[in-house]
Design an enzyme around this catalytic site. Structure first.
Site, PDB file in Angstrom:
ATOM      1  N   THR A   6       0.854  -1.187   0.000  1.00 11.01           N
ATOM      2  CA  THR A   6       0.000   0.000   0.000  1.00 11.01           C
ATOM      3  C   THR A   6       0.893   1.241   0.000  1.00 11.01           C
ATOM      4  O   THR A   6       1.903   1.290   0.698  1.00 11.01           O
ATOM      5  CB  THR A   6      -0.883  -0.001   1.273  1.00 11.01           C
ATOM      6  OG1 THR A   6      -1.592  -1.239   1.314  1.00 11.01           O
ATOM      7  CG2 THR A   6      -1.884   1.147   1.254  1.00 11.01           C
TER       8      THR A   6
ATOM      9  N   CYS B 223      -1.764  -9.322   2.635  1.00  7.77           N
ATOM     10  CA  CYS B 223      -2.611  -9.037   1.472  1.00  7.77           C
ATOM     11  C   CYS B 223      -4.054  -8.622   1.727  1.00  7.77           C
ATOM     12  O   CYS B 223      -4.565  -7.787   0.992  1.00  7.77           O
ATOM     13  CB  CYS B 223      -2.585 -10.228   0.522  1.00  7.77           C
ATOM     14  SG  CYS B 223      -0.942 -10.422  -0.196  1.00  7.77           S
TER      15      CYS B 223
HETATM   16  N1  LIG Z   1       2.414 -13.466   0.404  1.00 10.67           N
HETATM   17  C1  LIG Z   1       1.416 -14.162  -0.095  1.00 10.67           C
HETATM   18  O1  LIG Z   1       0.978 -15.144   0.476  1.00 10.67           O
HETATM   19  C2  LIG Z   1       0.795 -13.767  -1.407  1.00 10.67           C
HETATM   20  C3  LIG Z   1       1.195 -12.615  -2.085  1.00 10.67           C
HETATM   21  N2  LIG Z   1       0.623 -12.303  -3.300  1.00 10.67           N
HETATM   22  C4  LIG Z   1       1.099 -11.134  -4.057  1.00 10.67           C
HETATM   23  O2  LIG Z   1       2.357 -11.476  -4.648  1.00 10.67           O
HETATM   24  C5  LIG Z   1       3.220 -10.330  -4.700  1.00 10.67           C
HETATM   25  C6  LIG Z   1       4.515 -10.636  -3.989  1.00 10.67           C
HETATM   26  O3  LIG Z   1       4.234 -10.913  -2.643  1.00 10.67           O
HETATM   27  P1  LIG Z   1       5.324 -11.539  -1.678  1.00 10.67           P
HETATM   28  O4  LIG Z   1       6.032 -12.640  -2.380  1.00 10.67           O
HETATM   29  O5  LIG Z   1       4.641 -11.817  -0.393  1.00 10.67           O
HETATM   30  O6  LIG Z   1       6.318 -10.291  -1.519  1.00 10.67           O
HETATM   31  P2  LIG Z   1       7.794 -10.280  -0.928  1.00 10.67           P
HETATM   32  O7  LIG Z   1       8.024  -8.927  -0.418  1.00 10.67           O
HETATM   33  O8  LIG Z   1       7.977 -11.458  -0.012  1.00 10.67           O
HETATM   34  O9  LIG Z   1       8.723 -10.555  -2.213  1.00 10.67           O
HETATM   35  C7  LIG Z   1       8.899  -9.660  -3.256  1.00 10.67           C
HETATM   36  C8  LIG Z   1      10.363  -9.703  -3.667  1.00 10.67           C
HETATM   37  O10 LIG Z   1      10.524  -8.968  -4.879  1.00 10.67           O
HETATM   38  C9  LIG Z   1      11.834  -8.406  -4.858  1.00 10.67           C
HETATM   39  N3  LIG Z   1      11.928  -7.357  -5.862  1.00 10.67           N
HETATM   40  C10 LIG Z   1      11.249  -6.181  -5.929  1.00 10.67           C
HETATM   41  N4  LIG Z   1      11.567  -5.510  -7.047  1.00 10.67           N
HETATM   42  C11 LIG Z   1      12.489  -6.256  -7.710  1.00 10.67           C
HETATM   43  C12 LIG Z   1      13.186  -6.108  -8.940  1.00 10.67           C
HETATM   44  N5  LIG Z   1      13.019  -5.046  -9.725  1.00 10.67           N
HETATM   45  N6  LIG Z   1      14.061  -7.065  -9.317  1.00 10.67           N
HETATM   46  C13 LIG Z   1      14.247  -8.149  -8.533  1.00 10.67           C
HETATM   47  N7  LIG Z   1      13.597  -8.366  -7.374  1.00 10.67           N
HETATM   48  C14 LIG Z   1      12.720  -7.430  -6.962  1.00 10.67           C
HETATM   49  C15 LIG Z   1      11.986  -7.922  -3.427  1.00 10.67           C
HETATM   50  O11 LIG Z   1      13.350  -7.752  -3.095  1.00 10.67           O
HETATM   51  C16 LIG Z   1      11.328  -9.071  -2.649  1.00 10.67           C
HETATM   52  O12 LIG Z   1      12.261 -10.039  -2.218  1.00 10.67           O
HETATM   53  C17 LIG Z   1       2.416  -9.178  -4.078  1.00 10.67           C
HETATM   54  O13 LIG Z   1       1.780  -8.473  -5.106  1.00 10.67           O
HETATM   55  C18 LIG Z   1       1.380  -9.903  -3.229  1.00 10.67           C
HETATM   56  O14 LIG Z   1       0.202  -9.140  -3.089  1.00 10.67           O
HETATM   57  C19 LIG Z   1      -0.307 -13.098  -3.880  1.00 10.67           C
HETATM   58  C20 LIG Z   1      -0.729 -14.247  -3.266  1.00 10.67           C
HETATM   59  C21 LIG Z   1      -0.205 -14.686  -1.982  1.00 10.67           C
HETATM   60  O1  LIG Z   2      -3.251 -12.882  -1.664  1.00  8.51           O
HETATM   61  C1  LIG Z   2      -2.777 -13.389  -0.678  1.00  8.51           C
HETATM   62  O2  LIG Z   2      -1.781 -12.971  -0.076  1.00  8.51           O
HETATM   63  C2  LIG Z   2      -3.388 -14.606  -0.051  1.00  8.51           C
HETATM   64  O3  LIG Z   2      -4.172 -14.115   1.071  1.00  8.51           O
HETATM   65  C3  LIG Z   2      -4.784 -15.141   1.858  1.00  8.51           C
HETATM   66  O4  LIG Z   2      -3.796 -16.016   2.385  1.00  8.51           O
HETATM   67  P1  LIG Z   2      -2.978 -15.673   3.722  1.00  8.51           P
HETATM   68  O5  LIG Z   2      -3.120 -14.234   4.057  1.00  8.51           O
HETATM   69  O6  LIG Z   2      -1.617 -16.206   3.510  1.00  8.51           O
HETATM   70  O7  LIG Z   2      -3.647 -16.560   4.861  1.00  8.51           O
HETATM   71  P2  LIG Z   2      -5.175 -16.881   5.246  1.00  8.51           P
HETATM   72  O8  LIG Z   2      -5.265 -18.304   5.599  1.00  8.51           O
HETATM   73  O9  LIG Z   2      -6.123 -16.376   4.250  1.00  8.51           O
HETATM   74  O10 LIG Z   2      -5.352 -16.049   6.598  1.00  8.51           O
HETATM   75  C4  LIG Z   2      -5.373 -14.639   6.606  1.00  8.51           C
HETATM   76  C5  LIG Z   2      -5.730 -14.148   7.987  1.00  8.51           C
HETATM   77  O11 LIG Z   2      -7.089 -14.438   8.302  1.00  8.51           O
HETATM   78  C6  LIG Z   2      -7.176 -15.138   9.540  1.00  8.51           C
HETATM   79  N1  LIG Z   2      -8.335 -16.044   9.485  1.00  8.51           N
HETATM   80  C7  LIG Z   2      -8.447 -16.946   8.487  1.00  8.51           C
HETATM   81  C8  LIG Z   2      -9.543 -17.777   8.421  1.00  8.51           C
HETATM   82  C9  LIG Z   2     -10.549 -17.677   9.383  1.00  8.51           C
HETATM   83  O12 LIG Z   2     -11.587 -18.408   9.380  1.00  8.51           O
HETATM   84  N2  LIG Z   2     -10.412 -16.762  10.378  1.00  8.51           N
HETATM   85  C10 LIG Z   2      -9.326 -15.930  10.446  1.00  8.51           C
HETATM   86  O13 LIG Z   2      -9.248 -15.096  11.361  1.00  8.51           O
HETATM   87  C11 LIG Z   2      -5.848 -15.836   9.671  1.00  8.51           C
HETATM   88  O14 LIG Z   2      -5.561 -16.186  10.998  1.00  8.51           O
HETATM   89  C12 LIG Z   2      -4.906 -14.785   9.107  1.00  8.51           C
HETATM   90  O15 LIG Z   2      -4.591 -13.833  10.072  1.00  8.51           O
HETATM   91  C13 LIG Z   2      -5.707 -15.966   0.956  1.00  8.51           C
HETATM   92  O16 LIG Z   2      -6.256 -17.037   1.729  1.00  8.51           O
HETATM   93  C14 LIG Z   2      -4.945 -16.526  -0.241  1.00  8.51           C
HETATM   94  O17 LIG Z   2      -5.850 -17.203  -1.107  1.00  8.51           O
HETATM   95  C15 LIG Z   2      -4.289 -15.370  -1.002  1.00  8.51           C
HETATM   96  O18 LIG Z   2      -3.522 -15.877  -2.081  1.00  8.51           O
END
Ligand SMILES: NC(=O)C1=CN([C@@H]2O[C@H](COP(=O)(O)OP(=O)(O)OC[C@H]3O[C@@H](n4cnc5c(N)ncnc54)[C@H](O)[C@@H]3O)[C@@H](O)[C@H]2O)C=CC1
Ligand SMILES: O=C(O)[C@H]1O[C@H](OP(=O)(O)OP(=O)(O)OC[C@H]2O[C@@H](n3ccc(=O)[nH]c3=O)[C@H](O)[C@@H]2O)[C@H](O)[C@@H](O)[C@@H]1O
Length: 523
Positions: A140, A323
């Site tokens: 954000t 997220c």
């Molecule tokens: N964390 C999650 O569970 C999920 C995240 N997403 C989305 O995926 C995206 C990435 O999320 P995360 O993996 O959690 O972020 P993160 O912050 O863990 O990883 C992103 C990485 O990209 C690197 N980076 C940034 N700009 C760069 C560049 N120009 N060249 C090379 N490396 C670069 C950073 O150094 C960092 O290590 C976000 O848009 C997030 O919303 C989607 C689904 C699940």
């Molecule tokens: O875009 C993303 O980053 C991801 O966000 C969430 O995944 P995540 O945040 O890793 O974990 P969740 O299991 O969704 O939990 C999120 C938060 O909600 C809480 N939660 C979850 C489920 C529930 O019933 N109650 C509750 O309080 C969890 O404890 C946690 O704090 C979504 O579940 C994924 O599908 C998505 O890809």
């Protein structure tokens, strides 16, 4: 990157006319409707390129696990995951991976050095790849237009420009990061404006739905894989190339293709729906606490309705994670930008309710502890935003500790996976030079749950780690070491109240009535 918000998400390319949807009365989609909604794969079975080399920009929580699974399932494809952060890459190449995720070690070990590589050589990997995942952070914005709501697309734009400058051969560029609707259009403009003569870029949206803590099982058995492409022959061919990669292990029927804007918006929508369920159940938890109803019973009863379903109905101290909040605020910003204030307000409420839940739980703790926390020791069990991860981004525990500090409490934190340095970083106010020494007078980090609870007035469960269950921890030992009356506040509904009360604890659980409303006849 600025969004061209004036153009509606529907896009301006040819789409099938909708006509009257053939949806049966129970809401299920008919086979004919399903064929229309997800272009079935046969329909895009056109000549397309076979991918030999993949580059993933961003070795974070998404890029790392996702492309490691892709490499494991496609041993003939070379996968290089690159990042600017050298320390992160060093960890990916070591025995201590930079993120904790059950099953990830085995997946990485199977392919690393064979067809899976982690590198800081971003340029080289881009030049060599046929397909590039852009999996960088989209936090954000903190300043400027849209601050506090809009996604900061600076990292996506930087990666896109780097691809444009370096590419000497055709590339399929895949948006893996979660981005606002129509970001692909901005990427396309940048790529085409900077392309070397004869170099072609195709852009796909392929949002990721994994959840932390279950990332590997989510990736291996996804509910669906979504690929958004332009509805042109080239767009469909690019989608087919990416689909082949997933089809190595995901049934074709679960690989869904659609227009690129629908795909981008579906990702924000899915997270908004999930977070909305949690805020809904948390709103009901407040009613339960005031009436004597039990939130676990209410969610069980509602979840048995097949139209509602049982998942994501667990009341809690509030949702965290990198997220949910970010993506909903992004949706709020998008709605405002499209002059849809009522829609913006609707989604905004999901985040407001989450903040309210954290505040409400804190207030309950304060009032149970005789309306003052000054000098009292509070043991925090769990600092991660959910179990089975060491990630603390937007963890409710951070907010609670800040509230407790404001009340002059002494706080002791224990989490089985979160690094100590991470906790200090999360709790320090940025820009305040002497914040750490002041913080360390009030906050300590314990090596075990027992140590955290020693001489504490109250235990507060913030994360639902299995090891905090009363079948795993010796709560009699914990009780003996605490001040009396010994309070336990369960923000995750993981404890058996009756057993703990028998030991002597005063137990307060989210979504269940406090002492004054309890009627033993009904317990
Ligand atoms: N964390 C999650 O569970 C999920 C995240 N997403 C989305 O995926 C995206 C990435 O999320 P995360 O993996 O959690 O972020 P993160 O912050 O863990 O990883 C992103 C990485 O990209 C690197 N980076 C940034 N700009 C760069 C560049 N120009 N060249 C090379 N490396 C670069 C950073 O150094 C960092 O290590 C976000 O848009 C997030 O919303 C989607 C689904 C699940
Ligand atoms: O875009 C993303 O980053 C991801 O966000 C969430 O995944 P995540 O945040 O890793 O974990 P969740 O299991 O969704 O939990 C999120 C938060 O909600 C809480 N939660 C979850 C489920 C529930 O019933 N109650 C509750 O309080 C969890 O404890 C946690 O704090 C979504 O579940 C994924 O599908 C998505 O890809």
């Amino acid at each position: 990157m600025s969004l061209n918000i004036k153009v509606p998400c529907a896009g301006n390319f040819a789409r099938p006319t909708l006509g009257a949807p053939q949806v049966p009365r129970d809401g299920a989609v008919t086979p004919a409707e399903k064929r229309r909604l997800s272009r079935p794969f046969e329909a895009i079975n056109i000549p397309h390129k076979k991918i030999k080399k993949i580059c993933c920009i961003g070795a974070g929580y998404v890029g790392g696990p996702t492309c490691s699974v892709i490499a494991m399932k496609n041993p003939n494809v070379q996968v290089t995951i690159v990042d600017l952060n050298a320390q992160r890459i060093e960890s990916w190449n070591s025995d201590e991976l930079p993120i904790y995720e059950p099953g990830l070690d085995e997946v990485v070990k199977e392919s690393r050095g064979r067809n899976l590589f982690f590198s800081t050589g971003v340029d080289q990997a881009i030049i060599e790849a046929d397909l590039i995942f852009v999996s960088v952070n989209t936090p954000t914005k903190y300043t400027g237009i849209g601050a506090g709501y809009a996604a900061d697309l600076g990292y996506v734009e930087a990666a896109t420009r780097q691809i444009a400058w370096l590419a000497t051969s055709d590339k399929i560029v895949v948006e893996k990061s979660t981005v606002p609707c129509r970001t692909a259009q901005s990427m396309r403009v940048i790529l085409e404006a900077n392309a070397k003569p004869g170099v072609r870029f195709d852009i796909l949206s392929n949002p990721e739905f994994l959840a932390e803590g279950t990332a590997i099982s989510d990736l291996i058995k996804p509910d669906r894989v979504l690929i958004g492409s332009l509805d042109t022959e080239e767009g469909r061919a690019a989608a087919a190339s990416l689909a082949d990669i997933y089809a190595s292990w995901v049934p074709r029927g679960q690989i869904i293709t659609m227009n690129v804007w629908s795909s981008e918006l579906s990702k924000l929508a899915a997270n908004a729906f999930l977070a909305q369920r949690i805020s809904s159940i948390n709103a009901l938890s407040a009613i339960c606490e005031a009436t004597g109803a039990d939130i676990d019973e209410v969610s069980y009863a509602c979840g048995l309705d097949s139209r509602i379903g049982p998942k994501f109905l667990k009341a809690s101290v509030g949702f965290g994670g990198s997220c949910f909040q970010k993506d909903i605020l992004n949706l709020v910003y998008l709605s405002e930008s499209l002059h849809l204030p009522e829609v913006a307000q609707y989604w905004r409420q999901v985040v407001d309710m989450n903040e309210y839940q954290k505040r409400r739980f804190t207030n309950r703790i304060i009032s149970s502890l005789f309306n003052t926390l000054t000098g009292k020791k509070i043991a925090i069990f769990g600092f991660a935003f959910k179990k089975d991860t060491g990630d603390t981004r937007e963890s409710p525990a951070i907010t609670l500790v800040k509230y407790f500090r404001a009340e002059k409490a002494l706080v002791s934190i224990y989490d089985p996976k979160v690094e100590e340095s991470q906790i200090w970083m999360d709790l320090c106010e940025p820009g305040i030079v002497d914040d750490l020494p002041a913080l360390q007078k009030q906050v300590s980090i314990a090596a075990s749950a027992y140590q955290a609870a020693e001489k504490a007035d109250a235990v507060v469960i913030c994360t639902e780690w299995e090891e905090f269950k009363d079948t795993r921890l010796d709560y009699e030992q914990i009780y003996d070491g605490m001040k009396k009356p010994a309070f336990i506040f369960d923000g995750r509904l993981v404890l058996n109240e009756k057993r703990l009360k028998k030991i002597g604890f005063k137990v307060e659980t989210i979504g269940r009535p406090g002492e004054s409303l309890r009627n033993p006849e009904f317990e």
